[in-house]
Design a protein around this motif. Structure first.
Motif, PDB file in Angstrom:
ATOM      1  N   ARG A  72      -0.808  12.868   2.342  1.00 34.03           N
ATOM      2  CA  ARG A  72       0.279  12.382   3.175  1.00 34.03           C
ATOM      3  C   ARG A  72       0.602  13.420   4.228  1.00 34.03           C
ATOM      4  O   ARG A  72       0.696  14.613   3.939  1.00 34.03           O
ATOM      5  CB  ARG A  72       1.514  12.098   2.315  1.00 34.03           C
ATOM      6  N   GLY A  89      -5.789  14.893  -0.080  1.00 37.65           N
ATOM      7  CA  GLY A  89      -5.546  14.022  -1.214  1.00 37.65           C
ATOM      8  C   GLY A  89      -5.979  14.687  -2.510  1.00 37.65           C
ATOM      9  O   GLY A  89      -6.413  15.845  -2.535  1.00 37.65           O
ATOM     10  N   VAL A 122      -6.308   9.551  -4.631  1.00 40.82           N
ATOM     11  CA  VAL A 122      -4.980   9.364  -4.043  1.00 40.82           C
ATOM     12  C   VAL A 122      -4.979  10.011  -2.658  1.00 40.82           C
ATOM     13  O   VAL A 122      -5.128  11.231  -2.543  1.00 40.82           O
ATOM     14  CB  VAL A 122      -3.890  10.000  -4.924  1.00 40.82           C
ATOM     15  N   ARG A 145       1.322   9.222  -6.120  1.00 41.99           N
ATOM     16  CA  ARG A 145       1.639  10.625  -5.839  1.00 41.99           C
ATOM     17  C   ARG A 145       2.730  11.143  -6.761  1.00 41.99           C
ATOM     18  O   ARG A 145       2.800  12.352  -7.028  1.00 41.99           O
ATOM     19  CB  ARG A 145       2.075  10.782  -4.387  1.00 41.99           C
ATOM     20  N   ARG A 189       0.828  -1.205   0.000  1.00 43.99           N
ATOM     21  CA  ARG A 189       0.000   0.000   0.000  1.00 43.99           C
ATOM     22  C   ARG A 189       0.866   1.260   0.000  1.00 43.99           C
ATOM     23  O   ARG A 189       0.568   2.230  -0.704  1.00 43.99           O
ATOM     24  CB  ARG A 189      -0.935   0.006   1.204  1.00 43.99           C
ATOM     25  N   HIS A 248       0.790   4.000  -3.050  1.00 37.29           N
ATOM     26  CA  HIS A 248       0.470   5.412  -2.804  1.00 37.29           C
ATOM     27  C   HIS A 248       1.627   6.317  -3.238  1.00 37.29           C
ATOM     28  O   HIS A 248       1.404   7.390  -3.813  1.00 37.29           O
ATOM     29  CB  HIS A 248       0.152   5.637  -1.326  1.00 37.29           C
ATOM     30  N   HIS A 296      -9.982   5.033   2.193  1.00 38.17           N
ATOM     31  CA  HIS A 296      -8.747   4.241   2.158  1.00 38.17           C
ATOM     32  C   HIS A 296      -8.385   3.724   3.551  1.00 38.17           C
ATOM     33  O   HIS A 296      -7.760   2.667   3.681  1.00 38.17           O
ATOM     34  CB  HIS A 296      -7.601   5.075   1.583  1.00 38.17           C
TER      35      HIS A 296
END
Length: 296
Positions: free
Chosen positions: A138, A143, A135, A113, A105, A109, A176
């Motif tokens: 972070r 996102g 997406v 990104r 995962r 991700h 998510h």
């Protein structure tokens, strides 16, 4: 130790059996949240039970093994050695699966990104393959949506409104996290794989319902989901509107019906299972503590 220590595994089977049936009724949002929470509790409970079983193998190690053979000592027998060994191996395999899932995962991700810098929460990649995915952000950042030119060409203007509303719903509700939590639970306890699949389906249904409410057209939303499903047959992509094989048919069918009404009673069963997990784990722990005191 009594059969209590094995009950969390049995209850996990009951949860896996009931999850798809819970998903068939009522609004998808509460079901997704409820099943995700119970799955995490089930995984924690079964992992703890396996740990208790594995720890009973310590009675075969010195100096406890010497005490066990002493004629004047009447010590309780925990569980058979092979059971403790299997429990220890199951713990190791579960931990390995969890690490693999987390790494996959994180890598996915990171790759998403790296495709491009979002402008106004959107990245449009010049790829022919139809792709649309939310997406996650972070470190507290918001996102964004990643959409390919192949996806843009696939849908008309109205269907693209459905697409953006659907993916924005994933971001807004942090789907998510629910999916990742349930996937982690299934990694620790493979008996929970049906729950993982059910939650993945429910978050897509949740996003479908949000999109249908935003565009105020359930038929248009069903049309967009169906078109994306046809475009990805044999393509190996499950990221276009969350299409996943036969699940698309159930989602389209649900969108051709009236919006689901709240049915909180369907969550009584999972709630009772949650109480069952806590009760059995507590009882097993008390038994293990009593056993450990007798040995030590």
């Amino acid at each position: 130790m009594t059969v209590t220590v094995y009950l969390p595994l049995l209850l996990a089977v009951v949860l896996a059996w009931s999850a798809p049936r819970i998903a068939q009724r009522g609004r998808p949002g509460p079901a997704a949240r409820g099943l995700s929470a119970i799955a995490v509790l089930a995984a924690a409970s079964s992992t703890w039970s396996l740990a208790l079983l594995a720890l009973t193998a310590l009675d075969d190690l010195p100096p406890l093994a010497v005490l066990d053979e002493h004629p004047s000592m009447d010590l309780p027998e925990p569980v058979p050695g092979p059971v403790a060994l299997v429990a220890g191996l199951a713990l190791l395999l579960g931990g390995a699966r969890l690490l693999i899932d987390l790494r996959r995962r994180l890598v996915t991700h990171r790759q998403l990104r790296a495709v491009g810098t979002a402008e106004h929460g959107l990245v449009v990649a010049d790829w022919s393959a139809p792709l649309a995915v939310a997406v996650p952000g972070r470190r507290g950042r918001d996102g964004h949506l990643l959409v390919t030119t192949g996806m843009v060409r696939l849908l008309d203007a109205d269907e693209r409104r459905v697409l953006f509303a659907h993916e924005q719903a994933h971001l807004a509700h942090r789907h998510h996290r629910l999916v990742a939590a349930t996937a982690a639970a299934a990694a620790l306890n493979p008996l929970l794989v049906p729950v993982r699949e059910t939650v993945a389906y429910l978050v897509e249904r949740w996003a479908d319902e949000d999109a249908a409410a935003i565009v105020d057209d359930r038929d248009l939303t069903a049309q967009a989901v169906a078109r994306a499903a046809l475009a990805t047959v044999g393509a190996g992509s499950g990221a276009v509107l969350g299409i996943n094989g036969g699940a698309a048919l159930h989602r389209v069918r649900a969108l051709t019906e009236p919006a689901p009404a709240p049915r909180r009673r369907r969550l009584i069963g999972p709630a009772l299972l949650g109480v069952g997990f806590l009760t059995t784990v507590t009882a097993a722990t008390v038994e293990f503590v009593a056993l450990a005191r007798a040995w030590l």
